[in-house]
Design a protein around this motif. Sequence first.
Motif, PDB file in Angstrom:
ATOM      1  N   GLN A   1      -9.715  -0.073   4.800  1.00  0.00           N
ATOM      2  CA  GLN A   1      -9.629   1.155   4.012  1.00  0.00           C
ATOM      3  C   GLN A   1      -8.449   2.018   4.427  1.00  0.00           C
ATOM      4  N   GLY A   2      -8.013   1.911   5.655  1.00  0.00           N
ATOM      5  CA  GLY A   2      -6.839   2.652   6.059  1.00  0.00           C
ATOM      6  C   GLY A   2      -7.032   3.438   7.338  1.00  0.00           C
TER       7      GLY A   2
ATOM      8  N   ASP B   1      -3.319   3.349   3.538  1.00  0.00           N
ATOM      9  CA  ASP B   1      -4.492   2.646   3.018  1.00  0.00           C
ATOM     10  C   ASP B   1      -4.405   1.176   3.349  1.00  0.00           C
TER      11      ASP B   1
ATOM     12  N   GLY C   1       0.797  -1.204   0.000  1.00  0.00           N
ATOM     13  CA  GLY C   1       0.000   0.000   0.000  1.00  0.00           C
ATOM     14  C   GLY C   1       0.836   1.262   0.000  1.00  0.00           C
TER      15      GLY C   1
END
Length: 1013
Positions: A1002-1003, A954, A934
């Motif tokens: 999603q982070g 992320d 990521g």
Amino acid sequence: MLRKASTQHLLIIIAIFIVLTFLRLLWLNYFLPSTHQPSAKDGVVNINNLTTSEEEVISLDGGWIYYPGQFVNAENKGGNKESHSNTYNIQNIPALKKERTTQPYGTYQLRILLPNTSDNDRYAIRIPAISTASNLYINGKLVGKSGKVADNAEDHEGQAAPYTVYFTNTQSEINLILHVSNFDTPTSPIINKRILFGTALAMTHHQLIVGLSLSTIVVMLIIFSLFSILVYLFIYRKSIVLLFTFGFLLPLADELITFDRSLLDWLHMNYVWSYKLSSIIFLAASFFFVQFMRVLLVKYHNTKTFQWIFACYILNAILTIVLPMPWLIPRKNIFFVLYLVSFLYVVVLALREYLENQKRSSAFIALTAIGTTNGIIWGFIKSVYVFDIPVYPFDYLFIMLGFSSYWFKRFHENSQQIQNLVTKLQHEDALKDEFLTSNAEKLWSPMNRMITLGQSIYDNPQNKLVTEDEKNLKHLIDIGRSMSFTLNNIQDFTRLKEGDLHLHTQSVNLQGAVYGVFDILRFIANGKQIHMVSLVPPNFPNVLADENRLIQILFNILHNALKYTGEGSIEIIAREKQHMAIIHIRDTGQGMDNFVQSLLYSPYEQGQEYDEGIGIGLLISKKLIELHGGTLNIQSIPNKGSNIYFTLPLADESTQNKEYATFNAQAKTQLSTTNEQELSMVSGKHFRILMIDDDPMNLATMKSIFSISEYEITTVTSSEKALALIQQEAWDLVIVDAMLPYISGYAVIQKIRKQYSLLELPILLLTIRKHPEDVYTGFAYGANDYVTKPINALELKVRSRALIDLKYSIQQRLHLESAWLQSQIQPHFLFNTLNTIASLSTIDTDRMIDLMHHFGEYLHASFDVRNLQRVVPLQHELDLVRSYLYIKQQRFGELIQIEWDIDETIQIDIPPISLQTLVENAIRHGILKKEEGGTVCIRIKDFTTYVSISVIDDGVGISPTLLEELQEDYKGTSSGIGIRNTNLRLKRIYGQQLQIQSTINQGTNVTFHIPKD
């Protein structure tokens, strides 16, 4: 023994009766005519040879000439029976019972032959009440009358009033003609009372004796009426007392009417209705006496026979009003029977009770009964033997003497009984106070242990309590604290009653006390929507009070207002008047009615059922205020709120605090014997202390305790200024007074704790009281320790130094923690980096050399001594992060993508290893948890007042449970040590913490702000 005692008391009764009879005979002997007085014969009485004293009146008893149905010509001076052609007869005065006349009017005539040698020509004659009208003629001249004499009912006006006539006579005889008429009653116009004659001096003397006797009766009855009114107003508010007041006036009216019926003339009644009114008054007077005696009786008070007697009296009164005059005369016999029976009945009961009880108080009832009996007997004698006895006061005198003696004796007995009860109650009250105080002291330890144990369970983050149980536990703790308030009040109330409570007055800032109490009460508000506000003016002068007791007064009143206010506001207002401070405490609660207000100052009384208090809070406040020289008042309206206001004296400008003056001298004495080096754990240090107190003298005294060679002392009197200094500079210790104006010491501690932990900046609280609620409030807001006033110099110095040394030790620990944090990161990082270098040595030597260069820079930055400082330049931290990221990218290649979003020309310092920790966390626990890797974005933005630093990835995100633990500084696991350490340092330095936002898969976005100077 009982028979002997009864015989003895019976003899006493007989002796009293004999004495009363003897007095009656003496009185009768004084007024009855002497045996040598002449008697009228055939209408002539000869006093020519009379040898009586000139001060003696003569009864004109004997045979008078009577002309029935005729009004003899008064102008006839002949004065002998032959001069009249009309028929006549001889009528006795006073008339015998058998003597009657059929005519309703007629004429009495008598000639009085005077002494020849008399040189006194001033005489008087007393005409009694004749039924029902009369005219008196002397020597043919009308000299007196009662009513209007007439030979027909239309012109006749009855009155039956006695009258006395004084006249001058120079002749050798006096011709008396008395016209009488009676159309009002069915009885004949006979005269059944004596007609008195004598010199003016003798008649005046006689009238004086009669007037004094009547006045004696009148005065006695009026005095007892007034006495009954006073008893009703001030002692015994019962309707029976008012009955006595009215009842004593009835015999008075009866005696006056009997003496002279003309007193009723002002009512403008005819003879019939005046007769009925006088009969009703006599009936009511008799009824009152029966009722009066019934009240005095103890044993026979509720005898049913009294109900029948009272019914008969009421029936007689009704008959008197409705029956015509011809029927009223026979009714008199019925009433006499009722009168006799009822009187004898109560007399017998009174004597019986006296003989049975044989008490001294009953003896006085017996005396009253004997006096009444004597009067009844002589009244019966008068009715049988027709003769006139003048007003006799001794019966009333003995009745009133017995009545007064009875009540005074009862009062004395009741007073003795009350005194015995008071002594017993005082003893019981002392035992009760001793019991309460003893048990209050015994309850202290278990109560404090209960509160402490409950609070420790409530504050322990490892205890996973459901919401309902947590609320119940908090409620349990609050109940325990309320009980501790109750125990305090019990002890203080006992000390107040014993006079063992002494005040130590000084100049006290009212605003500080108010705000301090506000903060104490916020812990027991139970989540109520109540706004507590102080409207005391900023320049309001200090009050002269014992600060400890002033806090207690405010606490009790405000706690009471808080308890009975569901929602709304509580306001405190202060104003000056005549060198006194008037403090108003107003609330919008449920208010109090008059009944509840009447219970406020009664100990152990509650205004509401099931009230948790014991009802002495306001009473204690009232007593304490009065000890200060003030007063407490309450205004309250149900469902609208209350206004409780009290006064305290204002402090003079010259008023000094004697406790602190003494304390300053003690401080120098104590510190002179103390070795400064022995108190210090670390030599060569210069510690900074911030002292906060609204009393400059107190600050100066405390400052003198600490050596200037070892301590740098800064003193402030304002809470706002103190908070600003804490933001701007670093301190080793804060000493704060609990009672500060506007922002209390408790609130100051609370604000400091939002930025510094207990270990980072210790706080020493100064409190005037050491009660659990005060101490608990201080610790609950975040104080490390407390010292009570008046301050002991050595205690303040030792406790302050202990807290400073603790902070120093903690600082050393924090430095070691930073080093430990690095050591936790470096072994793994070094091992993996060295493996990467070894691998590149056979694959790509250029990359190996470049990696070794960055690895060296990383090691140099990691072991830089500046990392042990509070903050380092941002560039230093960025260099460390860049070296770290370069090494990571060499290991993981495309799995790690880095984005830099940094504003240029940012010059700022940040805590060391803070950004590097966040970046490492984003890589290790974020993007590398995903197979595809990521991106990590490092964003540093420059704003007007601060610099925002964010690390955004992320990656896989953070679970809600772990995120909650990180935000609440939960230490239950070992995960997240780097983030917690960074978060702790940010709070300590800048008063703020990390802002973490994360979504699974999603982070995560971790941001913190660095304020600009």
